[in-house]
Enzyme design. Structure first.
Site, PDB file in Angstrom:
ATOM      1  N   ASP A 198      -2.484 -13.909  -0.849  1.00  0.00           N
ATOM      2  CA  ASP A 198      -3.100 -12.941   0.066  1.00  0.00           C
ATOM      3  C   ASP A 198      -3.803 -13.708   1.180  1.00  0.00           C
ATOM      4  O   ASP A 198      -5.031 -13.815   1.221  1.00  0.00           O
ATOM      5  CB  ASP A 198      -4.081 -12.042  -0.688  1.00  0.00           C
TER       6      ASP A 198
ATOM      7  N   GLU B 194      -8.946  -4.626  -8.528  1.00  0.00           N
ATOM      8  CA  GLU B 194      -9.205  -5.848  -7.770  1.00  0.00           C
ATOM      9  C   GLU B 194     -10.667  -5.845  -7.320  1.00  0.00           C
ATOM     10  O   GLU B 194     -11.021  -5.154  -6.366  1.00  0.00           O
ATOM     11  CB  GLU B 194      -8.273  -5.933  -6.561  1.00  0.00           C
TER      12      GLU B 194
ATOM     13  N   GLU C  31      -8.856 -12.027  -6.897  1.00  0.00           N
ATOM     14  CA  GLU C  31      -8.638 -12.717  -5.622  1.00  0.00           C
ATOM     15  C   GLU C  31      -9.645 -13.843  -5.478  1.00  0.00           C
ATOM     16  O   GLU C  31     -10.847 -13.648  -5.682  1.00  0.00           O
ATOM     17  CB  GLU C  31      -8.754 -11.761  -4.436  1.00  0.00           C
TER      18      GLU C  31
ATOM     19  N   HIS D  33       0.867  -1.164   0.000  1.00  0.00           N
ATOM     20  CA  HIS D  33       0.000   0.000   0.000  1.00  0.00           C
ATOM     21  C   HIS D  33       0.913   1.225   0.000  1.00  0.00           C
ATOM     22  O   HIS D  33       2.093   1.139   0.398  1.00  0.00           O
ATOM     23  CB  HIS D  33      -0.900   0.037   1.231  1.00  0.00           C
TER      24      HIS D  33
ATOM     25  N   ASP E  27       2.333   1.737   3.352  1.00  0.00           N
ATOM     26  CA  ASP E  27       3.300   0.735   3.791  1.00  0.00           C
ATOM     27  C   ASP E  27       4.710   1.215   3.449  1.00  0.00           C
ATOM     28  O   ASP E  27       5.642   1.080   4.249  1.00  0.00           O
ATOM     29  CB  ASP E  27       3.068  -0.607   3.088  1.00  0.00           C
TER      30      ASP E  27
ATOM     31  N   HIS F 239     -12.657 -13.222  -3.116  1.00  0.00           N
ATOM     32  CA  HIS F 239     -13.604 -12.224  -3.610  1.00  0.00           C
ATOM     33  C   HIS F 239     -14.547 -12.841  -4.639  1.00  0.00           C
ATOM     34  O   HIS F 239     -15.731 -12.494  -4.686  1.00  0.00           O
ATOM     35  CB  HIS F 239     -12.859 -11.037  -4.213  1.00  0.00           C
TER      36      HIS F 239
ATOM     37  N   ASP G 161     -14.772 -11.741   4.347  1.00  0.00           N
ATOM     38  CA  ASP G 161     -13.546 -12.109   3.640  1.00  0.00           C
ATOM     39  C   ASP G 161     -12.564 -12.721   4.633  1.00  0.00           C
ATOM     40  O   ASP G 161     -12.073 -12.046   5.537  1.00  0.00           O
ATOM     41  CB  ASP G 161     -12.954 -10.847   3.002  1.00  0.00           C
TER      42      ASP G 161
END
Length: 343
Positions: free
Chosen positions: A282, A173, A209, A48, A51, A212, A247
């Site tokens: 992830d 995403e 993902e 991110h 980050d 998702h 999630d």
């Protein structure tokens, strides 16, 4: 030997807090995570914007670039690349009602500013991909936004990013819900529609993902296949999910091994990774895990991916073709299950 390159984000090793309880594990520095990721077998780190550049909102643009250059040195020292940078728009009070699709012009301007800074950071880190997880780009109250206008605003925000850097790629995403109730871009099909409407569709693709897709009631392997067929699958985040609930980011393959196998199969069969794409894992540690095994979920997921690659290498395509010609899908299904259950 895997055909894939692997990546993970610093958030994949976390303190264990959830919506119903406090942190349980100690924080680990991003530098320490880089070292451990390389030891485990990862090739790249995902970021991110904050980050890479903490307190990004308090820094000038030249300071943001300077901090990002320091992170690039850390990556080089650890032997990792940067896969992408994603603007973290869902944690700021100015994005409470969405960033790109907020009813507030000031909030939308802030979201664009963060997105352009993410491009600056990506360039300093040596990567050309920006990931948009559209966390709050939707509604909590169905009547709170003009959906047509909001989707147009999303497209315009992406166009501003494309114009800012003529070589950057935007990866959307998709997720159907959570934290918002109704997403404006919930599936890979929605991503393709948004891409087609932008100023440069050749630079707007998708990142799928597993969890998702499951949350949308879809099969992740087929979603991966759809992105590959469109030439737009530029990233994957493999994990697992127990049904259509929140999630979970479970270790890859732990809930539905056959579904996991078919995700790896479609990636292998279509040469995913030949253009530099990474397989992102992830996954998040179970809340019960102590500090000393806080990386085990990543190790386990990597092991499962590689084991399933071996299963794909042993897959009997001649037998598959015979079953297809005879429409003997019971035999094919039983073959797949035997392949997965036995060494």
């Amino acid at each position: 030997m895997s055909q894939f390159k692997f990546s993970a984000g610093p958030w994949n090793v976390h303190e264990g807090a959830d919506a119903f309880g406090p942190p349980l594990r100690k924080s680990i520095s991003i530098e320490a995570k880089m070292v451990r990721y390389k030891e485990i077998g990862f090739n790249a780190m995902q970021f991110h914007d904050d980050d890479a550049v903490p307190d990004i909102n308090d820094l000038h643009e030249d300071e943001i670039r300077r901090v990002a250059r320091h992170v690039k040195v850390q990556l080089d020292n650890s032997g990792l690349a940067a896969e992408f940078v994603a603007p973290r728009l869902w944690m700021d009070p100015r994005t409470t009602d969405g960033g790109y699709t907020s009813n507030s012009a000031e909030d939308r301007a802030f979201a664009t500013w963060r997105s352009l800074r993410s491009i600056d950071i990506a360039r300093e880190l040596g990567c050309d991909k920006i990931v948009l997880w559209l966390a709050r780009e939707g509604t909590l109250c169905a009547e709170s936004k003009n959906a047509v206008e909001a989707i147009k605003r999303l497209i315009e925000a992406i166009n501003q990013m494309l114009a800012y850097d003529r070589t950057i790629k935007i990866l959307i995403e998709p997720k159907p819900n959570e934290p918002i109730d109704r997403s404006f871009c919930g599936t890979l099909g929605h991503v393709m529609g948004v891409s087609a409407a932008t100023a440069d569709p050749s630079r707007v693709g998708g990142l799928l993902e597993s969890a998702h897709a499951i949350l949308a009631g879809l099969d992740p392997a087929n979603e991966i296949a759809f992105g590959l067929a469109m030439g737009k699958l530029w990233g994957v985040h493999l994990n697992d999910q127990n049904g259509m609930k929140y999630d979970q980011d479970k270790a890859f393959g732990v809930e539905n091994l056959r579904q996991a196998f078919n995700q790896i199969r479609v990636l292998v069969e279509n040469g995913y990774g030949k253009n530099g794409e990474y397989v992102g894992l992830d996954v998040k540690a179970m809340r019960t895990q102590p500090d000393e095994v806080s990386y085990r979920h990543l190790e386990n997921s990597l092991s499962i991916v590689k084991s399933l690659e071996e299963k794909v290498a042993r897959f009997d395509y001649a037998f598959q073709k015979q079953c297809q010609e005879n429409r003997d899908y019971e035999a094919l299904e039983h073959y797949v299950m035997n392949l997965l259950m036995h060494d």
